[in-house]
Structure formats: C-alpha cells, structure tokens
Write an enzyme that holds these catalytic residues in place. Structure first.
Site, PDB file in Angstrom:
ATOM      1  N   LYS A 244     -24.916 -11.122   2.069  1.00 56.33           N
ATOM      2  CA  LYS A 244     -24.280 -10.926   0.763  1.00 56.33           C
ATOM      3  C   LYS A 244     -25.346 -11.165  -0.296  1.00 56.33           C
ATOM      4  CE  LYS A 244     -20.010 -10.332  -0.921  1.00 56.33           C
ATOM      5  NZ  LYS A 244     -18.921  -9.522  -0.402  1.00 56.33           N
TER       6      LYS A 244
ATOM      7  N   VAL B 137      -1.587  -4.940  -7.745  1.00 55.46           N
ATOM      8  CA  VAL B 137      -1.495  -3.544  -7.315  1.00 55.46           C
ATOM      9  C   VAL B 137      -2.641  -2.732  -7.914  1.00 55.46           C
ATOM     10  CG1 VAL B 137       0.893  -3.386  -6.588  1.00 55.46           C
ATOM     11  CG2 VAL B 137       0.386  -3.287  -9.020  1.00 55.46           C
TER      12      VAL B 137
HETATM   13  P1  NAD Z   1      -8.666  -4.615  -7.890  1.00 50.95           P
HETATM   14  O1  NAD Z   1      -9.411  -5.371  -8.924  1.00 50.95           O
HETATM   15  O2  NAD Z   1      -8.670  -3.131  -7.922  1.00 50.95           O
HETATM   16  O3  NAD Z   1      -7.122  -5.063  -7.905  1.00 50.95           O
HETATM   17  C1  NAD Z   1      -6.710  -6.364  -8.082  1.00 50.95           C
HETATM   18  C2  NAD Z   1      -5.425  -6.324  -8.895  1.00 50.95           C
HETATM   19  O4  NAD Z   1      -4.907  -7.646  -8.978  1.00 50.95           O
HETATM   20  C3  NAD Z   1      -5.625  -5.836 -10.330  1.00 50.95           C
HETATM   21  O5  NAD Z   1      -4.679  -4.817 -10.641  1.00 50.95           O
HETATM   22  C4  NAD Z   1      -5.379  -7.084 -11.182  1.00 50.95           C
HETATM   23  O6  NAD Z   1      -4.821  -6.798 -12.440  1.00 50.95           O
HETATM   24  C5  NAD Z   1      -4.425  -7.847 -10.294  1.00 50.95           C
HETATM   25  N1  NAD Z   1      -4.352  -9.282 -10.558  1.00 50.95           N
HETATM   26  C6  NAD Z   1      -5.336 -10.137 -10.942  1.00 50.95           C
HETATM   27  N2  NAD Z   1      -4.857 -11.382 -11.071  1.00 50.95           N
HETATM   28  C7  NAD Z   1      -3.549 -11.327 -10.716  1.00 50.95           C
HETATM   29  C8  NAD Z   1      -2.527 -12.295 -10.627  1.00 50.95           C
HETATM   30  N3  NAD Z   1      -2.723 -13.580 -10.934  1.00 50.95           N
HETATM   31  N4  NAD Z   1      -1.282 -11.881 -10.227  1.00 50.95           N
HETATM   32  C9  NAD Z   1      -1.050 -10.578  -9.921  1.00 50.95           C
HETATM   33  N5  NAD Z   1      -2.001  -9.641  -9.993  1.00 50.95           N
HETATM   34  C10 NAD Z   1      -3.225  -9.994 -10.396  1.00 50.95           C
HETATM   35  O7  NAD Z   1      -9.192  -5.170  -6.494  1.00 50.95           O
HETATM   36  P2  NAD Z   1      -9.039  -4.489  -5.059  1.00 50.95           P
HETATM   37  O8  NAD Z   1     -10.262  -3.717  -4.751  1.00 50.95           O
HETATM   38  O9  NAD Z   1      -7.714  -3.842  -4.962  1.00 50.95           O
HETATM   39  O10 NAD Z   1      -9.073  -5.790  -4.120  1.00 50.95           O
HETATM   40  C11 NAD Z   1      -7.952  -6.640  -4.023  1.00 50.95           C
HETATM   41  C12 NAD Z   1      -8.326  -7.847  -3.163  1.00 50.95           C
HETATM   42  O11 NAD Z   1      -8.689  -7.410  -1.855  1.00 50.95           O
HETATM   43  C13 NAD Z   1      -9.517  -8.645  -3.699  1.00 50.95           C
HETATM   44  O12 NAD Z   1      -9.310 -10.003  -3.409  1.00 50.95           O
HETATM   45  C14 NAD Z   1     -10.680  -8.133  -2.866  1.00 50.95           C
HETATM   46  O13 NAD Z   1     -11.705  -9.090  -2.728  1.00 50.95           O
HETATM   47  C15 NAD Z   1     -10.002  -7.863  -1.533  1.00 50.95           C
HETATM   48  N6  NAD Z   1     -10.670  -6.836  -0.726  1.00 50.95           N
HETATM   49  C16 NAD Z   1     -10.803  -5.580  -1.213  1.00 50.95           C
HETATM   50  C17 NAD Z   1     -11.423  -4.599  -0.430  1.00 50.95           C
HETATM   51  C18 NAD Z   1     -11.553  -3.182  -0.926  1.00 50.95           C
HETATM   52  O14 NAD Z   1     -11.825  -2.289  -0.106  1.00 50.95           O
HETATM   53  N7  NAD Z   1     -11.354  -2.923  -2.191  1.00 50.95           N
HETATM   54  C19 NAD Z   1     -11.905  -4.910   0.865  1.00 50.95           C
HETATM   55  C20 NAD Z   1     -11.732  -6.225   1.336  1.00 50.95           C
HETATM   56  C21 NAD Z   1     -11.113  -7.172   0.525  1.00 50.95           C
END
Ligand code: NAD
Length: 365
Positions: free
Chosen positions: A94, A192
């Site tokens: 990382k 979402v």
């Molecule tokens: P993203 O930023 O697109 O979506 C996160 C959403 O959560 C946003 O819409 C945000 O407004 C909302 N949010 C933030 N704080 C909140 C709260 N307190 N209550 C409710 N909603 C809240 O991120 P993503 O890419 O969809 O990733 C989501 C999670 O999954 C993250 O923790 C990320 O590390 C993990 N993840 C993502 C991937 C990927 O492929 N994108 C892969 C592995 C893990």
C-alpha cells in the site's frame, strides 16, 4: 579501526519504525520526499511471498507522519491477507501520500511518485484508493508500468466488489436461514456510493426489501427513486428491524454502542475494517448469534478486478472469480460455527495457511 558491536553492547535505542515493521513482518518501507513538488509519501511492502505486492495509493490529510506510517503499515498487511484468501498470486502493499487531495495534486507530484514506485522494479504495483482518481494514475503511469486501474483498462472496480459482496451475503443467508435466497429479506445498505448502489441494484432485482442511508441527500434521492429503496434517517440506522446490515461507507461501525442496538442476524458489507476492535467485537458479534462476513474476504472483488489487469485477463474472468467469494465466505462462517471461533480469526488463519503452503512452493529448487 571502527569496532562493530552487537546490539546489546552498543546499547542502541530501538528504532521505532523498524520495531513496527518487525512486529507484523513487513518486508520493506520506502519513504519518498520531494520538496519541489511537495511530495511526501510512504510505500509499504508487507509481503511478496505470493507475488508482487499490490495495493492502492491513498492521499489523505494525516495529522502527522506517524499517523500516516501506522495507516500504511496496517493497510499493506491487510492487502496481504485479502490477496491470499482470494487465491491471487499477489502479495500485499500500500502507499500513502500525505496531503490534501483537493489542493495539492499536480502532474509533477504524481509523476515524481511514479518514479519512486518504479524504483521498486515491480515489487510493488499501485492502484487507486481514497483521494485518488484515474487521471492521477495516468500521471503515475507516465513514469512506471507498475500501476493498474487505468482508464480504458480494468476500469472502476466497484461493480465487481459489489458482486462479491452480494455473493458472500447469499452465503451468509444460506448458513443463517437455510436458503441463500434474499427475496423478502430486509437489508440495510449503509452508504450508497459506488459499491453501495451496485449492491442495491442486485438486492432489488432479487426481491429483497432494501433500506438505504447516506449522508448526501441527492445520492439518497437518486438511489431511492431508481430502485425503490426506502430511506432510513442516519440516527435510526442501528435501531432498524432488519435481517442483514450491509456497511458500505465507513469502517469501525461495529462497536460497543452499535452492537448493543443492532437487531440483524447477518453483517455483510463492503467497508474495510468494520470491527472497531477486532478481538473484542469479532467475538461479541459471534456471541450475539450474528453471522459476520470478514470484510477483507468479502470485498476482494476490487483487487480481483485489478489482478485481471495485471494478468491481461478478460472482465468475465474477474466476475467469475468474484463468484468464488460465495464458497470462501460459506467455508469461513461454517468453520466459525463448528469451531466456535470468531469468523475474522478463521479468515486470518485461512490466509496465513495459503501464504505458508504456497510460499513453500515458491522456494528455489
Ligand atoms: P464511495 O465514497 O463511492 O461511497 C461511500 C458512500 O458512503 C458515499 O455515498 C458517502 O456519502 C456515504 N457515507 C459516508 N459516511 C456515511 C455515513 N456516516 N452514513 C451513511 N453513508 C455515509 O465509496 P465506495 O467506493 O462505494 O466504497 C465503499 C466502502 O467499500 C469503503 O469503505 C471502501 O473502502 C470499501 N471498498 C470499496 C471497494 C471498491 O471497489 N470501490 C473495494 C473494496 C472495499
């Protein structure tokens, strides 16, 4: 003549950085500094036993360098476990760039960072993470080939991540309810965004009763009107009467406070580091009779997608590989129940077993 003393004799103070590295067996750390561009970064290679260390670059406004160091050490080790349990021939690494992603980005900064990545000669492969966009990675790519998730290649990993989460959720349902159908199940998707919306889509198609929460009104409006999901106010999330809680926003949402309120019987979501304290809350979840899908095993679709780019495999390969998350999670939750050991511990053990056995295969003949 200069006399080399052993450590006890020389009475040297322990170097705190090396002490941190040896605690979790990190292989290498690279500190990157460039005053001209303002680049301050740390690249951590935790393990290359199974292959090159793959993991994204995060750009974040850390309060100090030690906070950044702790983050990169923890995240790189997490990637080793995620890649190992997913059966990928990848180690874990990382990188973190210390700084404000809204004000400090420039082509020069990312190209300088790319030079540092390149100096590791393929031992570390980078990708996007929090605070990084595809255009930033395009700049990194001008200085190194050791980067994935580029525009026009494997693309946004979120659909594959969501698919893996969906498959793993079905495996949890199989164990908890005797059927992996999610039709009629009440599922709360917290957050979402990229992953959450794709997950809501799959759940709605299967006939689940989907609830959503998010901090952004426009996001909620879009997802609720597109998929007919019901919006839950932020303060009511942990008191909702639901079957499945799917954290897809932040980490550490499984803690003392939420655990005393959560009424679900499955926790299965994409967010990283969901358990505020692994040892304490991993056991507490099990003792409440909740089936917990360990996050790093469940959300591996994203890195599976990156791996398809490393190996020039078609996108169908990534989706098929993400299907395997069903069996991985089913195996973990079954073993957790049979051995009365928290699911996260079983998942850690499975990852360590793979590193141990395949690591031996890779020894020179
Ligand atoms: P993203 O930023 O697109 O979506 C996160 C959403 O959560 C946003 O819409 C945000 O407004 C909302 N949010 C933030 N704080 C909140 C709260 N307190 N209550 C409710 N909603 C809240 O991120 P993503 O890419 O969809 O990733 C989501 C999670 O999954 C993250 O923790 C990320 O590390 C993990 N993840 C993502 C991937 C990927 O492929 N994108 C892969 C592995 C893990």
């Amino acid at each position: 003549m200069y006399e080399v003393k052993n450590i006890e004799e020389s009475n040297l103070m322990e170097n705190p950085v090396i002490a941190q590295m040896s605690k979790y067996e990190h292989e290498q750390l690279l500190f990157c500094n460039d005053n001209a561009t303002g680049l301050k970064a740390i690249i951590a290679v935790h393990s290359t036993v199974l292959g090159p260390a793959l993991g994204g670059t995060r750009m974040w406004t850390y309060n100090n360098e030690m906070e950044a160091l702790n983050d990169v050490l923890r995240l790189s080790r997490g990637m080793t476990y995620k890649n190992a349990i997913s059966g990928l021939n990848l180690g874990g690494g990382k990188a973190v760039i210390i700084g404000d992603s809204r004000t400090m980005k420039s082509e020069a900064l990312f190209r300088r960072f790319g030079k540092f990545v390149n100096s590791l000669a393929g031992k570390y492969i980078t990708a996007e993470d929090v605070g990084i966009s595809p255009i930033d990675m395009t700049w990194v790519n001008m200085e190194t080939d050791h980067v994935v998730g580029l525009p026009g290649k494997s693309g946004d990993p979120s659909p594959v991540t969501a698919h893996g989460v969906y498959m793993g959720m079905k495996a949890c349902a199989k164990e908890q309810f005797g059927s992996d159908s999610l039709a009629g199940k009440k599922v709360l998707v917290q957050g979402v965004g990229h992953v959450g919306e794709y997950l809501v889509n799959s759940l709605s198609k299967e006939g689940a009763k989907v609830y959503i929460s998010d901090i952004h009104e426009d996001t909620l409006k879009h997802v609720s009107s597109t998929y007919g999901a019901e919006v839950v106010p932020l303060n009511d999330v942990y008191d909702l009467d639901m079957d499945i809680y799917a954290p897809c926003a932040l980490g550490a949402t499984i803690n003392d406070d939420t655990l005393s309120r959560l009424k679900c019987s499955i926790i299965s979501g994409a967010a990283n580091n969901q358990l505020a304290n692994e040892a304490v809350h991993g056991r507490a979840v099990m003792e409440k009779g909740i089936i917990y899908a360990p996050d790093f095993a469940l959300n591996a679709g994203g890195v599976i997608n990156c791996y398809s780019e490393v190996k020039s495999l078609p996108s169908e390969w990534a989706l098929n590989k993400a299907n395997e998350i069903y069996d991985t999670i089913l195996n973990i939750v079954k073993r957790s129940k049979a051995e009365n050991v928290p699911a996260y511990q079983i998942a850690n053990k499975m990852a360590e077993e793979r590193i141990e056995s395949i690591g031996r295969v890779k020894l020179p003949l």
